[in-house]
Scaffold this active site. Structure first.
Site, PDB file in Angstrom:
ATOM      1  N   GLU A  96       0.523  -1.005  -0.199  1.00 18.03           N
ATOM      2  CA  GLU A  96      -0.196  -0.256  -0.341  1.00 18.03           C
ATOM      3  C   GLU A  96       0.545   1.715  -0.682  1.00 18.03           C
ATOM      4  O   GLU A  96       0.549   2.234  -0.636  1.00 18.03           O
ATOM      5  CB  GLU A  96      -0.413  -0.306   1.275  1.00 18.03           C
ATOM      6  CG  GLU A  96      -1.856   1.226   1.312  1.00 18.03           C
ATOM      7  CD  GLU A  96      -2.779   1.223   2.359  1.00 18.03           C
ATOM      8  OE1 GLU A  96      -3.894   2.046   2.711  1.00 18.03           O
ATOM      9  OE2 GLU A  96      -2.561   0.232   3.499  1.00 18.03           O
ATOM     10  N   GLU A 144       0.383  22.889   4.137  1.00 18.41           N
ATOM     11  CA  GLU A 144      -0.074  22.700   5.577  1.00 18.41           C
ATOM     12  C   GLU A 144       1.659  21.884   5.995  1.00 18.41           C
ATOM     13  O   GLU A 144       2.226  21.309   5.274  1.00 18.41           O
ATOM     14  CB  GLU A 144      -0.670  21.675   5.556  1.00 18.41           C
ATOM     15  CG  GLU A 144      -0.882  20.901   7.294  1.00 18.41           C
ATOM     16  CD  GLU A 144      -2.163  19.749   7.620  1.00 18.41           C
ATOM     17  OE1 GLU A 144      -1.316  18.846   7.855  1.00 18.41           O
ATOM     18  OE2 GLU A 144      -2.556  19.924   6.441  1.00 18.41           O
ATOM     19  N   GLN A 198       3.568  18.977   7.961  1.00 18.31           N
ATOM     20  CA  GLN A 198       3.711  18.058   8.952  1.00 18.31           C
ATOM     21  C   GLN A 198       5.542  17.795   8.928  1.00 18.31           C
ATOM     22  O   GLN A 198       5.811  16.940   7.991  1.00 18.31           O
ATOM     23  CB  GLN A 198       2.651  16.866   8.204  1.00 18.31           C
ATOM     24  CG  GLN A 198       1.448  16.822   8.273  1.00 18.31           C
ATOM     25  CD  GLN A 198       0.905  15.972   7.094  1.00 18.31           C
ATOM     26  OE1 GLN A 198       1.429  15.407   6.821  1.00 18.31           O
ATOM     27  NE2 GLN A 198      -1.282  16.096   7.273  1.00 18.31           N
ATOM     28  N   ILE A 199       5.692  16.766  10.442  1.00 19.04           N
ATOM     29  CA  ILE A 199       6.954  16.270  10.772  1.00 19.04           C
ATOM     30  C   ILE A 199       6.219  14.586  11.872  1.00 19.04           C
ATOM     31  O   ILE A 199       5.992  14.693  12.250  1.00 19.04           O
ATOM     32  CB  ILE A 199       7.908  17.007  11.494  1.00 19.04           C
ATOM     33  CG1 ILE A 199       9.398  16.546  11.383  1.00 19.04           C
ATOM     34  CG2 ILE A 199       7.117  18.191  12.653  1.00 19.04           C
ATOM     35  CD1 ILE A 199      10.308  18.021  11.864  1.00 19.04           C
ATOM     36  N   LEU A 210      16.128  18.160  16.427  1.00 21.38           N
ATOM     37  CA  LEU A 210      16.155  18.035  14.558  1.00 21.38           C
ATOM     38  C   LEU A 210      14.596  18.470  14.053  1.00 21.38           C
ATOM     39  O   LEU A 210      14.562  19.234  13.088  1.00 21.38           O
ATOM     40  CB  LEU A 210      16.240  16.626  14.008  1.00 21.38           C
ATOM     41  CG  LEU A 210      17.457  16.323  14.261  1.00 21.38           C
ATOM     42  CD1 LEU A 210      17.672  13.993  14.310  1.00 21.38           C
ATOM     43  CD2 LEU A 210      18.201  16.556  13.109  1.00 21.38           C
ATOM     44  N   HIS A 230       5.114  23.744  21.762  1.00 14.22           N
ATOM     45  CA  HIS A 230       6.066  24.277  22.170  1.00 14.22           C
ATOM     46  C   HIS A 230       7.333  24.831  20.828  1.00 14.22           C
ATOM     47  O   HIS A 230       8.058  25.753  20.630  1.00 14.22           O
ATOM     48  CB  HIS A 230       6.895  23.898  23.842  1.00 14.22           C
ATOM     49  CG  HIS A 230       8.111  24.561  23.489  1.00 14.22           C
ATOM     50  ND1 HIS A 230       8.127  25.735  24.387  1.00 14.22           N
ATOM     51  CD2 HIS A 230       9.727  24.094  23.875  1.00 14.22           C
ATOM     52  CE1 HIS A 230       9.418  26.853  24.746  1.00 14.22           C
ATOM     53  NE2 HIS A 230       9.923  25.431  24.163  1.00 14.22           N
ATOM     54  N   TYR A 266       7.006  24.334  17.954  1.00 15.22           N
ATOM     55  CA  TYR A 266       6.259  25.490  16.604  1.00 15.22           C
ATOM     56  C   TYR A 266       6.140  26.932  17.030  1.00 15.22           C
ATOM     57  O   TYR A 266       6.328  28.189  16.271  1.00 15.22           O
ATOM     58  CB  TYR A 266       4.914  24.639  16.458  1.00 15.22           C
ATOM     59  CG  TYR A 266       5.212  23.205  15.933  1.00 15.22           C
ATOM     60  CD1 TYR A 266       5.820  23.297  15.571  1.00 15.22           C
ATOM     61  CD2 TYR A 266       3.621  22.734  16.454  1.00 15.22           C
ATOM     62  CE1 TYR A 266       5.836  21.483  14.886  1.00 15.22           C
ATOM     63  CE2 TYR A 266       3.206  21.050  15.448  1.00 15.22           C
ATOM     64  CZ  TYR A 266       4.998  20.460  15.251  1.00 15.22           C
ATOM     65  OH  TYR A 266       4.468  19.700  15.540  1.00 15.22           O
TER      66      TYR A 266
END
Length: 163
Positions: free
Chosen positions: A37, A79, A81-82, A93, A127, A129
């Site tokens: 998938e 958007e 994302q991490i 990091l 925090h 961000y």
């Protein structure tokens, strides 16, 4: 540390991350059920201009993923994302990789705004961000379902002029 485009060779590492329930719950998503998938999703999205996926690379090692999703050329927002692999957490990091992803969004893709969703209970992420410059733009009540329950989420954003 650098970020580089996600390649097919990175899929086994992504597969391990995305099959960790706790990790995917932070993204409000289910874990993938099969490697096949994941390969199909890679094929489907590799040429998709509405998203960019990057590997967090530390001395040639896979340390995580930064993604720019829902790239909107009209409104010039995306958007972000991490996910940082558990073996690389606590090294700063996430902040550095987020900054590189945001820089790419503003300087390469010419975005005006980068936004994200974060679980209100994930104070460590909030925090990070906020340190980068994201501002809390609101709370979405019981907006995401993960780990058997609904979660409130903050919407956070940063404008090009704030970065």
């Amino acid at each position: 540390m650098r970020i580089r485009p996600l390649e097919r060779k990175d899929l086994p590492y992504v597969y391990n991350q995305e099959n960790a329930r706790g990790v995917m719950a932070l993204w409000f998503e289910e874990a993938y059920t099969s490697f096949d998938e994941l390969e199909l999703l890679y094929e489907k999205h590799v040429l998709d201009q509405t998203e960019r996926r990057f590997v967090i690379d530390v001395d040639g090692q896979f340390a995580g993923v930064v993604e720019l999703m829902y790239i909107d050329d009209l409104h010039r927002n995306t958007e972000i994302q991490i996910i940082v692999d558990k073996d690389f957490q606590g090294q700063g990091l996430a902040q550095e990789a987020m900054q590189k992803g945001i820089e790419y969004a503003f300087n390469v893709l010419n975005m005006y705004k980068v936004y994200l969703y974060v679980d209100v209970d994930n104070q460590a992420a909030v925090h990070i961000y906020e340190k980068i410059g994201f501002q809390n733009e609101g709370r979405l009540r019981q907006h995401f379902f993960a780990e058997g329950q609904y979660h409130d989420s903050f919407v956070m954003g940063i404008l090009r002029s704030e970065f």
